[in-house]
Write a protein that holds these residues in place. Structure first.
Motif, short mmCIF file in Angstrom:
data_model
loop_
_atom_site.label_atom_id
_atom_site.label_comp_id
_atom_site.label_asym_id
_atom_site.label_seq_id
_atom_site.Cartn_x
_atom_site.Cartn_y
_atom_site.Cartn_z
N ASP A 179 41.59 48.47 35.02
CA ASP A 179 41.49 49.74 34.30
C ASP A 179 40.26 50.51 34.79
N LYS A 180 40.07 51.70 34.24
CA LYS A 180 39.00 52.57 34.73
C LYS A 180 37.62 52.03 34.38
N GLN A 181 37.50 51.34 33.25
CA GLN A 181 36.20 50.82 32.85
C GLN A 181 35.89 49.44 33.44
N SER A 182 36.82 48.83 34.19
CA SER A 182 36.63 47.47 34.70
C SER A 182 35.66 47.47 35.89
N THR A 183 34.87 46.41 35.98
CA THR A 183 33.95 46.23 37.13
C THR A 183 34.55 45.29 38.17
N HIS A 184 35.87 45.15 38.11
CA HIS A 184 36.53 44.19 39.02
C HIS A 184 36.32 44.57 40.48
N ILE A 185 36.49 45.84 40.83
CA ILE A 185 36.35 46.28 42.22
C ILE A 185 34.90 46.11 42.67
N GLN A 186 33.98 46.48 41.79
CA GLN A 186 32.57 46.34 42.14
C GLN A 186 32.19 44.88 42.38
N ASP A 187 32.67 43.99 41.51
CA ASP A 187 32.39 42.57 41.69
C ASP A 187 33.03 42.04 42.97
N LEU A 188 34.23 42.50 43.27
CA LEU A 188 34.91 42.07 44.49
C LEU A 188 34.11 42.47 45.73
N VAL A 189 33.70 43.74 45.77
CA VAL A 189 32.97 44.24 46.94
C VAL A 189 31.64 43.50 47.08
N LYS A 190 30.91 43.33 45.98
CA LYS A 190 29.62 42.64 46.04
C LYS A 190 29.80 41.18 46.45
N GLY A 191 30.85 40.53 45.95
CA GLY A 191 31.08 39.13 46.34
C GLY A 191 31.33 38.99 47.83
N VAL A 192 32.14 39.90 48.40
CA VAL A 192 32.42 39.84 49.85
C VAL A 192 31.15 40.11 50.64
N ILE A 193 30.38 41.13 50.27
CA ILE A 193 29.18 41.49 51.02
C ILE A 193 28.14 40.37 50.95
N GLU A 194 27.90 39.86 49.75
CA GLU A 194 26.89 38.81 49.60
C GLU A 194 27.30 37.54 50.33
N GLY A 195 28.58 37.15 50.24
CA GLY A 195 29.03 35.94 50.92
C GLY A 195 28.91 36.04 52.42
N GLU A 196 29.38 37.14 53.01
CA GLU A 196 29.31 37.30 54.46
C GLU A 196 27.86 37.43 54.93
N THR A 197 27.02 38.09 54.12
CA THR A 197 25.62 38.24 54.51
C THR A 197 24.92 36.89 54.53
N ARG A 198 25.20 36.04 53.53
CA ARG A 198 24.57 34.71 53.51
C ARG A 198 25.03 33.87 54.70
N VAL A 199 26.33 33.90 55.00
CA VAL A 199 26.85 33.11 56.12
C VAL A 199 26.22 33.57 57.43
N LEU A 200 26.11 34.88 57.63
CA LEU A 200 25.53 35.40 58.87
C LEU A 200 24.05 35.05 58.95
N ALA A 201 23.32 35.17 57.83
CA ALA A 201 21.89 34.85 57.84
C ALA A 201 21.65 33.38 58.13
#
Length: 481
Positions: free
Chosen positions: A95-117
Motif C-alpha cells: 500500500d501507499k504507506q508501506s515501507t516494503h519497497i524502501q526496506d527491499l532497496v536498502k536490503g539489496v544495497i547493504e547486502g551487496e555493499t558488504r559483500v563487495l567490501a
C-alpha cells in the motif's frame, strides 16, 4: 455497469490498467477507462535512500560506509515498458504507506555493499573510492533489475570508524607520529651538521690564526721559533682531536634517539595489533549475524512475492514427487528382497561347497597320514630286519626261520594242516617219555628232557607235510635213503 471515464496521469506518474480486454498490464500516460477495468496510478519519480552500512574489509577491519542512492523505476520509450511492468507488479503487493519497497532497496544495497567490501582491502577501499563506487553501482543495479528499478545516482561518502575500532584514527595518528619522528630526526641531523660545521670552522680559524702567528713568530725570532712552532702544532692537533670527539658524541646521541623512537613505535604497534585481534573477532561474529539477517529477510521477501498459482504448482509437483518416490521405494524394496534371496542361495551353495571341500581335504589328509604311517613302519621294519641280519652275520635262512617263529608261522601252518586233515586218516606219531621219566628219578630237568625228545618227531612231521627243513642251529633231520 460503470460509466466510462477518461484518466490522465501526472508528469511523474504512470497509469497501470488491468481488467477487461487487457492480457496482463497496460501502461499509459492517458487512457479511456472502460467498465470492468481497473486503473492504478504509479509514482515513477526517483527516491533518495540514505543509509550508513557497517561493513568489513578483507582484513576483517570494520567501518561505516555512508552512502546516498537515487533510485526509481526504469522508464524507457513507450514501446518497451518491461522494467516498469516489473515495478508495477512489485507495487501491487504494497500500500501507499508501506515501507516494503524502501526496506527491499536498502536490503539489496547493504547486502551487496558488504559483500563487495569483504573482497577488498582497506587500502583498496580508501584509495580507490571511485572504483569502489562503480563496483557497488554495478552489483546493486544487477539485483535491482529484477524489480524494474534503476540507480540514477550513487554517492559514497567518506569512510567512518566504528566506535571501539578506530582504524582511521589510528592511521592518522600513525601518519602524524611518523611525520613528527621524521621531523625530529631531520632537526637532530641539522643540529648535528650545524654543530660539526661550527666546530670545523672554529678549528680552521684557530688553525689559520695559529699558523699565521707561528709564521710571524718564526720570522721575528728564528732562533727560538722552532720550539714555539712545535708547541703550536701540538696544541692544534689536540684541538682538532677534541673537535672530532665532540662530533662522534653528537652522532652517537642521534643514533640512540632514532632507536628509542623505533622501539616506542614497535611497542605501540604491538598494543594496536592486540586490540585489533579482539576487534576482528567481534567483526567476524557481527558479519555472521548480518548474513543470517540478510538470509531471513530475503526468504521473507520471496515468500511475500510468491503468488497463489506458484503455491499450487509447488503442491502438485510435491504430490507427483511423493508418488514417484513411493513407487521408487516399492521397486527398491522388491529389488532388495530379490537380491537378499539370491545372496542367501549363493551363501548356502558356498557353504555346501566349503563342507565338501573340507571333507575331501580331511579324507586326503587321512590317506596321506596313513601312507606316511605305513612308510614309517616299513622304514622301522627295514632297520629292525637289517639289525637282526647283521647280528646273524647275514645268514638269510636263519633270518627267515627267526621271522617265521617270531611271527607264529609254524603255529598257523599246524592249525591249517589240522583243519585240512579233519575227517582223514593222517599219519600220527605218538611219543612217550615214560621210561625216561622214570630213569630221571623225577628231577627238575624231567620236563626239559621230555621237550627235547619231542622235537625230532615234530620237526620230521613238519618236513613230511610241508617239505620245510628246520634251521641248522635248532636240529638236523636224519637222512632216510
Amino acid at each position: 455497469m460503470g460509466i466510462p471515464r477518461y484518466i490522465v496521469a501526472g508528469p511523474s506518474e504512470m497509469l497501470a490498467i488491468t481488467g477487461n480486454g487487457i492480457p496482463e498490464i497496460l501502461l499509459k500516460k492517458k487512457h479511456f477507462l472502460w467498465p470492468l477495468q481497473k486503473c492504478t496510478t504509479l509514482d515513477i519519480s526517483p527516491v533518495n535512500y540514505s543509509f550508513q552500512v557497517q561493513a568489513m574489509s578483507a582484513e576483517k577491519l570494520p567501518f561505516y560506509l555512508p552512502a546516498v542512492f537515487t533510485i526509481g523505476p526504469k522508464v524507457l520509450e513507450e514501446a518497451n515498458y518491461e522494467s516498469l511492468i516489473k515495478y508495477a507488479k512489485l507495487m501491487s503487493n504494497s500500500d501507499k504507506q508501506s515501507t516494503h519497497i524502501q526496506d527491499l532497496v536498502k536490503g539489496v544495497i547493504e547486502g551487496e555493499t558488504r559483500v563487495l567490501a569483504a573482497s577488498m582491502t582497506m587500502e583498496q577501499i580508501f584509495k580507490g573510492t571511485k572504483e569502489f563506487k562503480q563496483e557497488v553501482f554495478d552489483k546493486v543495479q544487477l539485483e535491482l533489475n529484477q524489480f524494474g528499478l534503476y540507480i540514477y545516482n550513487a554517492n559514497v561518502k567518506q569512510l567512518v570508524d566504528v566506535p571501539g575500532h578506530e582504524y582511521f584514527s589510528y592511521l592518522g595518528q600513525k601518519t602524524q607520529m611518523e611525520a613528527a619522528n621524521q621531523a625530529k630526526i631531520d632537526v637532530a641531523e641539522a643540529r648535528m651538521k650545524g654543530e660539526i660545521g661550527a666546530k670545523l670552522r672554529d678549528g680552521e680559524t684557530k688553525q689559520n690564526a695559529a699558523k699565521i702567528d707561528a709564521e710571524t713568530f718564526i720570522e721575528s725570532t728564528k732562533r727560538q721559533g722552532e720550539g714555539k712552532k712545535e708547541e703550536v702544532r701540538v696544541n692544534t692537533e689536540v684541538k682538532i682531536f677534541q673537535n672530532q670527539r665532540e662530533a662522534e658524541v653528537i652522532e652517537a646521541t642521534t643514533v640512540l634517539a632514532k632507536k628509542k623512537a623505533g622501539w616506542s613505535q614497535t611497542a605501540r604497534l604491538a598494543e594496536v595489533e592486540a586490540e585489533k585481534a579482539v576487534a576482528i573477532r567481534e567483526a567476524e561474529l557481527q558479519m555472521e549475524v548480518e548474513k543470517k539477517k540478510a538470509f531471513v529477510e530475503t526468504a521473507k521477501l520471496k515468500a511475500e512475492l510468491l503468488t497463489k498459482a506458484t503455491v499450487e504448482y509447488d503442491i502438485k509437483v510435491q504430490e507427483a514427487n511423493s508418488e514417484l518416490y513411493k513407487r521408487q521405494k516399492e521397486a527398491e524394496a522388491a529389488l532388495f528382497e530379490s537380491q537378499k534371496k539370491a545372496e542367501a542361495q549363493r551363501a548356502n551353495a558356498d557353504a555346501e561347497l566349503y563342507a565338501r571341500q573340507q571333507a575331501a581335504n580331511s579324507e586326503l589328509y587321512a590317506k596321506q597320514k596313513e601312507a606316511e604311517g605305513v612308510a614309517t613302519i616299513g622304514k622301522a621294519q627295514a632297520i629292525y630286519i637289517g639289525s637282526i641280519l647283521k647280528e646273524l652275520n647275514h645268514n638269510y635262512p636263519a633270518l627267515r626261520d627267526y621271522l617265521m617263529i617270531n611271527n607264529g608261522i609254524y603255529q598257523e601252518i599246524a592249525n591249517t594242516n589240522a583243519q585240512a586233515v579233519q575227517g582223514m586218516q593222517p599219519k600220527i606219531s605218538i611219543w612217550s617219555g615214560s621210561n625216561s621219566a622214570e630213569s630221571e628219578g623225577g628231577s627238575g630237568l624231567k620236563d626239559v628232557a621230555g621237550l627235547y625228545r619231542m622235537l625230532p618227531p615234530l620237526l620230521e612231521t613238519v618236513h613230511e607235510q610241508t617239505g620245510m627243513q628246520p634251521p641248522a642251529w635248532l636240529a638236523t633231520l636224519p637222512d632216510h635213503k
